[in-house]
Write an enzyme that holds these catalytic residues in place. Structure first.
Site: not given
Length: 377
Positions: A35, A130, A254, A302
Site C-alpha cells: 500500500k 480501529r 533559515y 525545501m
C-alpha cells in the site's frame, strides 16, 4: 543527466528480504503489503519485482485497480474494503478481495443480486479498536456471510496494535482471542504483520502479511533492518551543489539556528523536504559524502540541505551524497527526525525519480528535447 535528488532501488535486496520472510515463517503463504505506493518505492515496480508471492495487499480499491491495469493477476486484498456500492462493484469487476469489517458492508453484500462472487477476509477487532468486528458479534457475521450468495470464500484476519513492543502483553492476548473466536469457523487465517513475522512466531498461521520488512526496514523501535538480516531496497541520493568556507559567527539557513563556532567547510546538497527528506532532521543527522559521514547543520530547506564537511575536506561540487541507504539505515535518519522509517519512505515525493540498481544510460533524463516548448524568436 541524472536528476539531483533521486532514488535507486535494489530489487535483489527485495527478493533477499522475501526469502527472509519464508525462512522466518516456513510454510505460510505470503501476502505482500504494498500500500501507499509500495511504501514510497513504487507499488507496481515492487509488485512486479517480487518473485512468487501468493497475494498482495493494498489499502484502497483504486490501488488494486491500478495493479490490475498494470497486468498483475495475483490475488489482491483490499485492507479498507468497500464503503459504497460503487466500490463493491469495482471489487467484483476487478476480482479484488475486500476486508469485511463493518455491518454496512455485510448488508450491501446481502442486498447484491448480481456480479461476480467474492472471496472476502472477515476481520476481528482483537484489540486494535480501529476496524473489525467485536468478538461478541463475529460468529453472527460469519454466519451471514456464509449464507450470502455473493460470497464464495471467507478467510479470517486481525491486526496487531503493539506487536513492535516484544515485552507488551497485548499481542499474546490478541493472538489468543483470535484463535478462540475463529476456532469453529472454516477458512484460512492471517495474523502476522512484519513485527509478527520477526518477533511473534505464535502469530504465524496460514498467511503472513509482511510490508516494511520486504523493503528492508525494521518494525521495531531502536532496531535496524540489518539486525534481522534484511537489506534496504531504497537508497535516496543527491549531489553537492556548492562547497564554501564558513567563519566563526556565520549563521546558516533559515532562522540562523546553527552558528559556526570555528572555521568550517560546508556543503550544500540538492535535496530537501520538497523531495521528502524530513524537515525536522536535527543538526548532526548523518549523510554520506563519497562514502564518508558528514552531518546536517542548520534547518532543512525545501530544496537544499547544508552539511558540515569537516570529515571529508576533499568534497567538491557534483560529488555523490547518500541520504539513506545500505550504509546509512533509514531508521537512523528517522531517529534524528523524531519519526519512524515508514514516514520517511512513504514521504518521498513525486519529483524524486526512481531508478533500479544498475540502470542504463537510456533510463536517464535525455539531454535534449526534454520538453517540446516552442522557441521564442
Amino acid at each position: 543527466m541524472i536528476p539531483a535528488a533521486h532514488a535507486v532501488l535494489d530489487l535483489a535486496a527485495l527478493n533477499h528480504n522475501l526469502q527472509r520472510v519464508r525462512e522466518s515463517a516456513p510454510g505460510a503463504k505470503i501476502m505482500a503489503v504494498i500500500k501507499a505506493n509500495g511504501y514510497g518505492h513504487g507499488m507496481v515496480r515492487i509488485a512486479k519485482g517480487l518473485s512468487g508471492v501468493d497475494a498482495f495487499a493494498v489499502a484502497r480499491v483504486d490501488e488494486g485497480i491500478r495493479l490490475r491495469y498494470c497486468g498483475i493477476e495475483t490475488r489482491i486484498a483490499v485492507l479498507e474494503g468497500f464503503a459504497t456500492q460503487e466500490e463493491l462493484d469495482l471489487h467484483q469487476q476487478y476480482d479484488l478481495e475486500p476486508i469485511i469489517h463493518a455491518q454496512e458492508q455485510v448488508k450491501m453484500l446481502e442486498a447484491c443480486r448480481s456480479g461476480s462472487k467474492l472471496s472476502v477476509w472477515l476481520k476481528l477487532d482483537s484489540g486494535m479498536h480501529r476496524l473489525g468486528f467485536a468478538a461478541s458479534e463475529y460468529r453472527s457475521v460469519y454466519q451471514c456471510l456464509s449464507h450470502c450468495n455473493r460470497v464464495k470464500a471467507i478467510a479470517h484476519m486481525t491486526h496487531f496494535a503493539n506487536a513492535d513492543d516484544l515485552e507488551d502483553p497485548t499481542t499474546p492476548r490478541q493472538i489468543e482471542l483470535f484463535r478462540h473466536v475463529t476456532a469453529d469457523h472454516e477458512g484460512e487465517r492471517s495474523v502476522a504483520n512484519s513485527a509478527g513475522v520477526l518477533g511473534w512466531k505464535e502469530s504465524h498461521s496460514d498467511w503472513v502479511r509482511p510490508g516494511l520488512m520486504l523493503l528492508g526496514g525494521s518494525p521495531f523501535p531502536g532496531r535496524q533492518g540489518r539486525d534481522f538480516g534484511l537489506r534496504p531496497v531504497m537508497s535516496l541520493r543527491s549531489r553537492i551543489l556548492s562547497v564554501k568556507k564558513l567563519l566563526p559567527g556565520d549563521a546558516v539557513g533559515y532562522g540562523g539556528t546553527w552558528v559556526c563556532q570555528k572555521p568550517t567547510l560546508m556543503g550544500v546538497v540538492a535535496a530537501g523536504y520538497g523531495d521528502g527528506y524530513p524537515r525536522h532532521a536535527k543538526t548532526g543527522t548523518p549523510a554520506l559524502v563519497n562514502g564518508k559521514r558528514a552531518s546536517v547543520i542548520g534547518r532543512i530547506s525545501m530544496d537544499m540541505i547544508t552539511l558540515d564537511l569537516s570529515a571529508c575536506p576533499e568534497a567538491k561540487a557534483g560529488d555523490s551524497v547518500i541520504l539513506w541507504g545500505a550504509d546509512l539505515p533509514v531508521e537512523e535518519i528517522a531517529r534524528y527526525a523524531d519519526t519512524i522509517s515508514y514516514t520517511l519512505l512513504c514521504g518521498v515525493t513525486q519529483r524524486v525519480r526512481v531508478f533500479e540498481e544498475g540502470f542504463a544510460q537510456s533510463e536517464r533524463i535525455p539531454k535534449t528535447n526534454v520538453y517540446p516548448w516552442r522557441k521564442v524568436k
